[in-house]
Write a protein that holds these residues in place. Structure first.
Motif, PDB file in Angstrom:
ATOM      1  N   HIS A 120      21.533  29.931 -17.664  1.00 50.96           N
ATOM      2  CA  HIS A 120      20.875  29.798 -16.356  1.00 50.96           C
ATOM      3  C   HIS A 120      21.880  29.693 -15.208  1.00 50.96           C
ATOM      4  O   HIS A 120      21.490  29.735 -14.046  1.00 50.96           O
ATOM      5  N   LYS A 172      16.027  34.483 -22.640  1.00 54.04           N
ATOM      6  CA  LYS A 172      16.683  33.175 -22.448  1.00 54.04           C
ATOM      7  C   LYS A 172      16.478  32.243 -23.642  1.00 54.04           C
ATOM      8  O   LYS A 172      16.445  31.020 -23.493  1.00 54.04           O
ATOM      9  N   PRO A 220      20.302  29.699 -24.792  1.00 51.90           N
ATOM     10  CA  PRO A 220      20.782  29.249 -23.481  1.00 51.90           C
ATOM     11  C   PRO A 220      22.252  28.861 -23.424  1.00 51.90           C
ATOM     12  O   PRO A 220      22.828  28.771 -22.340  1.00 51.90           O
ATOM     13  N   TRP A 274      19.294  38.030 -22.324  1.00 51.26           N
ATOM     14  CA  TRP A 274      19.134  37.687 -20.907  1.00 51.26           C
ATOM     15  C   TRP A 274      17.652  37.602 -20.521  1.00 51.26           C
ATOM     16  O   TRP A 274      17.239  36.666 -19.823  1.00 51.26           O
TER      17      TRP A 274
END
Length: 349
Positions: free
Chosen positions: A258, A288, A291, A285
């Motif tokens: 993020h 997600k 992470p 991507w």
């Protein structure tokens, strides 16, 4: 392109690749002919054209043809190294191969002579801790003698590579599934015999790695943390015997997925050192689901794989703990490294 060993006599000296070496070194053609039976590492393209050449030679004693004379030591000499880069990581692969050989030969130093006009090559060696120690004056001109001391830590993690500094560090076991492990750590592939660190098994054999994971707690990773790579079972038998510690790495950087401002930002970070395809990275991507993004140096494979059972029964790891990502004590790490016959010269306590 694969990195392969070839005898000098099997290479074509009239290949345009060698033209600049012949121009720089008046004696190069004669020297090349004398080395007919010796081996060098070579990169060739699909047409058989040479794109990289690396010749290594173990030496002992003082180096007397340089100013100042360098003292008596066991060294690895980078006899010849040239790369047609083309935006690839050939230089880094050569550097890793140089370190692999130096450790294998128990060298205390590595040295190379380079004309200062070859700025990219000088910069590459400097990145990994080589510094000017002398000059070599010949009919070809003045070369810098760049030396890497394999016993001393330097002022950065990368310059210190392949050394791992254990002082005041955290230690973690990191599990990787077999399908990713083989891609990520090619010279840690599980074998019945000891791994041969000199063999170039895959094009993914590089110093730096980027990996993505979803395991709990990984946000604690910090630069300098030591990771013990743990290959989970391949299904060919109980995890007690088939899940094994395979290799050692040092964390360079941790990031949350993020933290990237865009897909392009994410791809720029991951792509150069990731074993994942563009399609896989795109999926990571978009979803997600993984992470944790971290970059680490791949310092060494264990010569002997240490099983889950051995780590539980001999070294006190908790069988009921979460083995995806698990804190280790320094004593546990040292015991596993010793049982895995890790090259002790890379460990600085």
């Amino acid at each position: 392109m694969e990195l392969i060993q070839k005898k000098f006599k099997s290479l074509n000296l009239s290949d345009p690749f060698f033209a600049s070496l012949i121009e720089d070194y008046k004696e190069f053609s004669q020297w090349f002919t004398k080395k007919a039976e010796d081996n060098a590492y070579v990169f060739e393209d699909e047409l058989g054209n040479v794109n990289g050449f690396l010749y290594l030679k173990p030496e002992s004693g003082p180096i007397e043809d340089v100013v100042p004379v360098l003292p008596n030591k066991n060294r690895l000499k980078v006899g010849t190294m040239k790369i047609n880069a083309h935006g690839t990581k050939l230089g880094e692969r050569f550097i890793k191969k140089i370190f692999d050989h130096a450790l294998h030969n128990k060298a205390s130093e590595i040295y190379v002579t380079v004309f200062p006009t070859h700025e990219a090559l000088v910069s590459l060696f400097a990145k990994y801790g080589f510094s000017k120690a002398a000059e070599k004056h010949t009919q070809n001109g003045t070369e810098h003698v760049l030396v890497k001391d394999l016993s001393k830590l330097q002022d950065s993690l990368v310059k210190s590579y392949p050394l791992a500094d254990l002082a005041n560090k955290n230690f973690y076991l990191l599990s990787i599934n077999p399908q990713w492990h083989t891609r990520l750590l090619p010279d840690s592939i599980l074998k019945n015999e000891d791994a041969d660190i000199i063999e170039d098994i895959s094009h993914t054999n590089s110093i730096h790695k980027v990996y993505l994971a979803a395991m709990n707690g990984m946000e604690v990773l910090r630069p300098g943390d030591i990771i013990l790579i743990y290959r989970t079972t391949d299904g060919a038998g109980p995890a007690h015997y088939r899940s094994v510690a395979t290799s050692i790495g040092v964390v360079e950087e941790y990031r949350s997925i993020h933290s990237f401002v865009s897909r392009d930002d994410f791809m720029r970070y991951c792509k150069p050192y990731s074993v994942f395809s563009d399609a896989e990275l795109d999926q990571f991507w978009a979803r997600k689901r993984y992470p944790h993004v971290f970059r680490f140096t791949y310092n060494a494979a264990l010569k002997r794989r240490v099983t889950r059972g051995e780590m539980i029964e001999k070294f006190g790891l908790d069988p009921g703990a979460y083995w995806g990502f698990m804190r280790l004590t320094r004593d546990q790490f040292n015991s596993i490294a010793q049982a895995g016959q890790l090259n002790e010269s890379i460990i600085i306590n």
